[in-house]
Motif scaffolding. Sequence first.
Motif, PDB file in Angstrom:
ATOM      1  N   LEU A  56       0.671  -1.237   0.157  1.00 15.75           N
ATOM      2  CA  LEU A  56       0.077   0.018   0.086  1.00 15.75           C
ATOM      3  C   LEU A  56       0.948   1.401  -0.020  1.00 15.75           C
ATOM      4  CD1 LEU A  56      -2.798  -1.043   2.338  1.00 15.75           C
ATOM      5  CD2 LEU A  56      -2.824  -0.886  -0.036  1.00 15.75           C
ATOM      6  N   GLN A  82      -5.309   3.890  -6.702  1.00 12.81           N
ATOM      7  CA  GLN A  82      -6.788   4.283  -6.852  1.00 12.81           C
ATOM      8  C   GLN A  82      -7.925   3.086  -7.262  1.00 12.81           C
ATOM      9  OE1 GLN A  82      -6.836   7.671  -6.508  1.00 12.81           O
ATOM     10  NE2 GLN A  82      -4.571   7.715  -6.056  1.00 12.81           N
ATOM     11  N   ALA A  86      -8.664  -0.617   0.762  1.00 11.51           N
ATOM     12  CA  ALA A  86      -7.751  -1.493   1.745  1.00 11.51           C
ATOM     13  C   ALA A  86      -7.973  -0.837   3.075  1.00 11.51           C
ATOM     14  CB  ALA A  86      -6.274  -1.405   1.451  1.00 11.51           C
ATOM     15  N   THR A  87      -7.957  -1.611   4.031  1.00 10.65           N
ATOM     16  CA  THR A  87      -7.698  -1.365   5.341  1.00 10.65           C
ATOM     17  C   THR A  87      -6.832  -2.097   6.078  1.00 10.65           C
ATOM     18  OG1 THR A  87      -8.941  -1.171   7.446  1.00 10.65           O
ATOM     19  CG2 THR A  87      -9.635  -2.859   6.322  1.00 10.65           C
ATOM     20  N   LEU A  88      -6.126  -1.327   7.190  1.00 11.18           N
ATOM     21  CA  LEU A  88      -4.825  -2.064   7.720  1.00 11.18           C
ATOM     22  C   LEU A  88      -5.192  -2.080   9.182  1.00 11.18           C
ATOM     23  CD1 LEU A  88      -2.142  -3.118   6.547  1.00 11.18           C
ATOM     24  CD2 LEU A  88      -1.235  -0.877   7.078  1.00 11.18           C
ATOM     25  N   GLU A  89      -4.919  -3.329   9.792  1.00  6.15           N
ATOM     26  CA  GLU A  89      -4.902  -3.537  11.193  1.00  6.15           C
ATOM     27  C   GLU A  89      -6.460  -3.123  11.649  1.00  6.15           C
ATOM     28  OE1 GLU A  89      -0.826  -3.620  13.255  1.00  6.15           O
ATOM     29  OE2 GLU A  89      -1.014  -1.770  12.230  1.00  6.15           O
TER      30      GLU A  89
END
Lengths: 329, 274
Positions: A56, A82, A86-89
């Motif tokens: 990312l 683009q 996403a999403t992290l943790e």
Amino acid sequence: MTSASDTPIIQTFGLGKRYRKTTAVDGISFQVEAGQVFGFLGPNGAGKTTTIGLLLGIITPTAGRFELFGGATAAELHAARQRIGATLETPNFYPYLSGRDNLRIVANVKGRDGAEIDRVLDLVGLRRRARQKFKAYSLGMKQRLALAATMLGDPELIILDEPANGLDPEGMREIREIIRDLGERGKTIFLSSHLLSEVERTCTHVAIIQNGRIVRQDSVADVTSHGVAGLRAADLEGLAAAVREYPAARWASRRGDRLVVELTDGDLSGLNAWLAGRGIHLSHLALEARSLEDVFMEATGATPANRPADPGTQPGRSAPGDHRMGEVP
Amino acid sequence: MIAAAFRGEMRKLWKRPATWVTLGLFGLITLTDLVGPYRDARKNPDAPFLLPDAWSQILGEEITVGFIFSSVLVILLVAAEFSWRTARQNVIDGLSKTQWYSAKLLLLPFLTALFLALRVVVGGLLALAGTDLSAGATLFGTVQLSALGGMFLTGLGYCSLALFAALAIRSSGPAMALWFAWFAFGERLVVGGVGKVFEGLRPVLRWAPVMTFDRLRDYIQYDPEALRKVAEWAVENEQPVPELEALGPAIAGSIGWIAGLTLLGWLWYRRRNL
């Protein structure tokens, strides 16, 4: 940058990240094809989140390289991102803003309008609670909002890091259904998790990472279809000792009153004859379904103390009283 | 994209309770500070509070409080992005690091202008209440414009120092403590200490950031007429005549510090993982 359907969505080449004395990711290479629901499995601290961070662009790699949608230059990667949600943790939002306002911030960046916000809120079932402040949300609602944010802009690739973390079984089921639905709609999903049953139930492909290295990578169907035999005999200890010497046995694990053995050749009659030759007569011999947990334990050498958490129950899964006997030469 | 990011900043600013608390407090401080002269003027015609002369009081030292509040807001809006990991999420959502930082940079002039405008509007309206508009006097001229420009640079300087602290510390409380300590006494301590050891450096040390920004804060240096009156009064009362330095070097020094601090902040932000 190419967008041909045969171009891997994600491809890494010896990708690595080193922090002074610690190697978080150690030269990993893998690829994710379009339409796959790719499970990235590993114990806590294995390097899953660092790998996603590298993809990312929020962590700078110290070795190797990677491509997203076939692009590798800084400009191509920025353009490729683009196309990613996403999403992290943990879900990362502004606590003093409502769920809807938080999505407005994301939609603003992605150039999307209010109608799209309503669409994703409906998808995750949060529309009625959208005016509530994020800090007042339960963990399940926070995870669902994070999922909604990733879906804004209808991205081609969705990257989710531990989306079921901290959820109760009902919450996990909801998240699993949303992910499955996205997969059925042709989205490519890269799902990091340490929950084995979640990955097994949700993913089409899997890579197992341990200590920063990929130790196994294949389709879920392939990794769980190798021959695993369940054996029972009057003298279970004697049986286990004999199996350790069987050339085609990769590993063996005691499960209750039986022994589970992975055979490299899948030949049950050969095993039966070999044991009979040593005076061991089996009361039970049958092929068993192999769970992802078995594969994981084999690949990582995990013991009950350090293996990933898994609240689910599956056929062939280790029960609390099970005892792993270790790899058989 | 930078415009979209800045719109997001405006939404955060608007919805953040700290914005309204600081604006409300500064509005109250401004009112309590200027209501006194306003009342006195009503009772005593010899102490008028009228435009344009009232600008010297409206744009007095108390404007510093507004700049402290704007700096506090900068720290809250920037440092919290790291504790909440929204700085990271913004980049994941599609902002480049440059766009993220640019949106934060735009906050600095906006907040400085906002607090300056609050003081000008509240004070200006109070003074306007007693001003005879039919007299045709210039209510707001080049003197006031220059003063506002200089003070704007002072506020921008404070905010750029706050931005740097927020980016370096990445946590609101410690960043605010560091910024305030430097602002209130740290700089003087460091300058005094270094100046004692290296006497030759004293002329350079006088250009430390806060000292440089503060050179543009005094209204009187923009108003030759007011300066002449103060000088006359000082001579009559055997007081030291105020010596003011040229504005040019102070403006150049402030711009230099603002550019330097924001550039350093950018390099610091870009170098570290999110």
